[in-house]
Each structure stands twice: as C-alpha cells, then as structure tokens.
Scaffold this active site. Sequence first.
Site, PDB file in Angstrom:
ATOM      1  N   HIS A   6      58.276   3.818  18.735  1.00 26.37           N
ATOM      2  CA  HIS A   6      59.165   4.948  18.450  1.00 26.37           C
ATOM      3  C   HIS A   6      60.636   4.633  18.667  1.00 26.37           C
ATOM      4  CE1 HIS A   6      58.971   5.171  22.824  1.00 26.37           C
ATOM      5  NE2 HIS A   6      60.151   5.743  22.731  1.00 26.37           N
TER       6      HIS A   6
HETATM    7  C1  UD1 Z   1      63.171   9.856  23.512  1.00 21.90           C
HETATM    8  C2  UD1 Z   1      64.048   8.981  24.414  1.00 21.90           C
HETATM    9  C3  UD1 Z   1      63.327   7.683  24.732  1.00 21.90           C
HETATM   10  C4  UD1 Z   1      61.921   7.956  25.249  1.00 21.90           C
HETATM   11  C5  UD1 Z   1      61.163   8.828  24.233  1.00 21.90           C
HETATM   12  C6  UD1 Z   1      59.749   9.133  24.708  1.00 21.90           C
HETATM   13  C7  UD1 Z   1      66.463   9.319  24.063  1.00 21.90           C
HETATM   14  C8  UD1 Z   1      67.721   8.726  23.547  1.00 21.90           C
HETATM   15  N1  UD1 Z   1      65.319   8.626  23.791  1.00 21.90           N
HETATM   16  O1  UD1 Z   1      63.088   9.254  22.223  1.00 21.90           O
HETATM   17  O2  UD1 Z   1      64.054   6.989  25.730  1.00 21.90           O
HETATM   18  O3  UD1 Z   1      61.218   6.730  25.450  1.00 21.90           O
HETATM   19  O4  UD1 Z   1      61.882  10.040  24.059  1.00 21.90           O
HETATM   20  O5  UD1 Z   1      58.975   9.800  23.746  1.00 21.90           O
HETATM   21  O6  UD1 Z   1      66.502  10.335  24.712  1.00 21.90           O
HETATM   22  N2  UD1 Z   1      60.361  15.579  17.728  1.00 21.90           N
HETATM   23  C9  UD1 Z   1      59.304  16.396  17.364  1.00 21.90           C
HETATM   24  N3  UD1 Z   1      58.634  17.054  18.339  1.00 21.90           N
HETATM   25  C10 UD1 Z   1      59.000  16.981  19.646  1.00 21.90           C
HETATM   26  C11 UD1 Z   1      60.069  16.139  19.980  1.00 21.90           C
HETATM   27  C12 UD1 Z   1      60.737  15.438  19.020  1.00 21.90           C
HETATM   28  O7  UD1 Z   1      58.958  16.523  16.198  1.00 21.90           O
HETATM   29  O8  UD1 Z   1      58.400  17.635  20.504  1.00 21.90           O
HETATM   30  C13 UD1 Z   1      61.119  14.848  16.717  1.00 21.90           C
HETATM   31  C14 UD1 Z   1      62.582  15.272  16.712  1.00 21.90           C
HETATM   32  O9  UD1 Z   1      62.803  16.243  15.780  1.00 21.90           O
HETATM   33  C15 UD1 Z   1      63.333  13.999  16.426  1.00 21.90           C
HETATM   34  C16 UD1 Z   1      62.379  12.888  16.787  1.00 21.90           C
HETATM   35  O10 UD1 Z   1      61.125  13.474  17.073  1.00 21.90           O
HETATM   36  O11 UD1 Z   1      63.637  13.848  15.081  1.00 21.90           O
HETATM   37  C17 UD1 Z   1      62.859  12.069  17.918  1.00 21.90           C
HETATM   38  O12 UD1 Z   1      63.048  12.814  19.108  1.00 21.90           O
HETATM   39  P1  UD1 Z   1      64.255  12.449  20.116  1.00 21.90           P
HETATM   40  O13 UD1 Z   1      64.355  13.557  21.082  1.00 21.90           O
HETATM   41  O14 UD1 Z   1      65.467  12.046  19.345  1.00 21.90           O
HETATM   42  O15 UD1 Z   1      63.914  11.172  20.913  1.00 21.90           O
HETATM   43  P2  UD1 Z   1      62.705  10.172  20.955  1.00 21.90           P
HETATM   44  O16 UD1 Z   1      62.711   9.282  19.780  1.00 21.90           O
HETATM   45  O17 UD1 Z   1      61.455  10.935  21.274  1.00 21.90           O
END
Ligand code: UD1
Length: 367
Positions: free
Chosen positions: A203
């Site tokens: 991820h």
């Molecule tokens: C984040 C952390 C990373 C950690 C990871 C664990 C940062 C910079 N990165 O990355 O260090 O290892 O979490 O999982 O904080 N989304 C959903 N549902 C959710 C949450 C997110 O669909 O419940 C989608 C969001 O819309 C977004 C994407 O997933 O587009 C990424 O989520 P984001 O919060 O940017 O960070 P992670 O990639 O999860």
Amino acid sequence: MDKIMLVVGARPQFIKAAPVVEQELDGYEWLLVHTGQHYDYRMSRVFFEELSIPTPDRQLEVGPMAPAPQVAKMIERLWEVVQEDKPAVCAVFGDTNSTLAGALAADLAGIPLAHVEAGLRSGDMKMPEERNRVITDRLSDVLFVPHKRAADTLKTENVAGKIIEVGDTMYETALKAMPLAEDVKRLSPFGMERGEYVLVTCHRQATVDDAGELGKVVETLFDIPLTVVFPVHPRTEKRLHEFGLWDRWAEHENVTITEPTGYITTLALIYNAAAVITDSGGIQREAYLYDVPTVTLRDVTEWTETVDGGGNVLAGSDPKAIKSAVQKAIDRPIYDRRVRRELVGDPKPSKRIADALGKLASQQRSD
Ligand code: UD1
C-alpha cells in the site's frame, strides 16, 4: 479527573494503542481521540471490535483528502478537543498523518508530547512517513523507543526530549493474539490450508502510486509457484483500477483477491503462510515474531532487527530479486519455525508506556 490524550487514526495505530489504553492509570484517565484518517469498517471499526478497544471519546471524522488539508483539519479539531478537555499530556503513535497532526497540535497548544515508536529511520526522506517521524521526534518531550538502536539514532540527532526504551507494543498485541492466529479454520474463507499460499500486501505510495512499479510487482507475483492471497488496501485498489491492472490481477488463477482483512484474520494469514511478501512495517514485524519468512518490497526498512535476525529479505522492486527471495522463503520447512516470544519483555511495553505517561502528567501538574 485529569486526562492523558492518545491520538490514533490509521490501522496500525489502533493495534499499537490497544494494550496501552487497557492499562490502569493512577489518578488520570485516558482520552482516546480518533482522527478519522481511516474511517470505514474494514480499516477502522473491525480493529476496535477485535481488540476490544473502547469506543473513542472523540471522533474527529476527518475523512479522505489531500495530506495538507487533512493534517490542517486534524489540527483544528484537536485544538477544539484540547480547549474542552485540557489534557495534561498527549501521546502519538508511529508515523502517519495523524501522528504528525497530533504532534503539531500538542506542540502548538503547549502540551507535553510523547511519541510511541520514536527513533526509527529508513533514511529515505522522500517517504511521507519518514518526514512525519523526524518532525514528531523533534517536537517530543518523551520518546518511547522500541530498542537500543532507535535510542542511539535519537542521541546522534541530538533530540531534546527524554528517551525511554520500552519495547514494541505491536509485538505485544500480536503475541497476545497468537492463540487465535494459530487457528487454521480462519483460512477457510480463502479456501487455503497452512503453508499452501503466499500472503501479499502492499500500500505504500512508492510501491503503488507509480504505474511502472505497481505493474512490475503484479507481473512478478504471477510467477510465484504458490497461490497468492492478496488483501487489497483501498489505495492499492484505486491505483490498480486507474492503471488498468485490476482485471488482469483479479482474473488471474494464481491470485485470491480479498478486501482488507481484520486484525485477527490478518494474523492468521501471516502465521499460516508459506511466506509473506509486503511493504508494510507492521506485517514485517508480525511475520518476524511468528518466524514466517518475509520478502519486503522495499530497499530499506526501519525494522532492521527483522533483517539482522534473519527471515526478512529486502528485495526492492526488482523482479529477479523478488522471485529468488520468494523461492528461498518457501523452500524453508514450516516445522522449523520458532516464535520469538522474547521480543516482548517484562514489564510489557504498554505498562512501561502507561507508567511513564502518568509520571509525565504528574510532573506537569506539579510545575
Ligand atoms: C496510511 C499511513 C501509512 C500506514 C497506513 C496503514 C500516512 C502518510 N500513511 O497510509 O504510514 O502504514 O496508513 O494502513 O499517514 N481509504 C478508504 N477507507 C479507509 C481509509 C482509507 O477507502 O478506511 C482510502 C482513502 O480514501 C485514500 C486511501 O485509502 O484514498 C489511502 O488512505 P490514506 O489515509 O492516505 O493512507 P494510507 O495509504 O492508508
């Protein structure tokens, strides 16, 4: 009663905070704040249910958005919580945007800050997680490090705060949950038996946000001689669709794609896998604890003990390196494994953290 604020928001932080919030405090109570960075059932609530974490006292509901407005909104809402609840101390976990927001909010509000999992460095300042760690460590009054190497790093960086070695709460949570993870019945939704498959997760932005990199990983995984079980992180799912890779991936006979799995199911998938391929920090450690051979899709890792101790190979994104490391990993007999129980010391990391936070809050009160 005076409060000690714990700020969480993303999947790994729920796991790290779970044993801490379980600890009794003397003269204080926990104020658990969820930023909302991870917000849906699969990425958030399932962890609270499985780990019996109390419902957060405050839900900031900052949903998905670009990092700058996301961190800004978290700080604004944390400021409101601080005004109302006046916590004596704030603790943050790990390296996410929620960590950074909690650290900045505490700093700007003049509240003593503690960082759980301080002193880890990948050396790659291009990673948002690395920048979050460095900034948080700079601002922290107390730095809880998992091991001596992290303490040495902080000393070299001349941080101002007090460094306390406490061990790693992620190992603590995974060891406690091991009896559940051993249960092979948890594999039946995937149609798998112990040792029959390779678990893959990825991820990180560096792996999934670049079409070329992600395409390379996908193609490489098709050549693995065992079934690949792949719980897809929402970010990765989005990118696979954007880059036109989803159908090829989802329809491949060698691959079982699933939604993000809950904590206990993830541990069961790790424990029973022939090998693990990942770019996640948490999964590298959980596999190391259970002694499951791991191939990490990065050139560096903050979890150097997993490489030094044997069992974790850094293969980057080079298909040849990945394939050869995976072959070696799956050749290792499964009966040869030895769970590394010694990674969780006594007293437990969570107890050390809770005691030190209580002390920090008392000092604050008497100042
Ligand atoms: C984040 C952390 C990373 C950690 C990871 C664990 C940062 C910079 N990165 O990355 O260090 O290892 O979490 O999982 O904080 N989304 C959903 N549902 C959710 C949450 C997110 O669909 O419940 C989608 C969001 O819309 C977004 C994407 O997933 O587009 C990424 O989520 P984001 O919060 O940017 O960070 P992670 O990639 O999860």
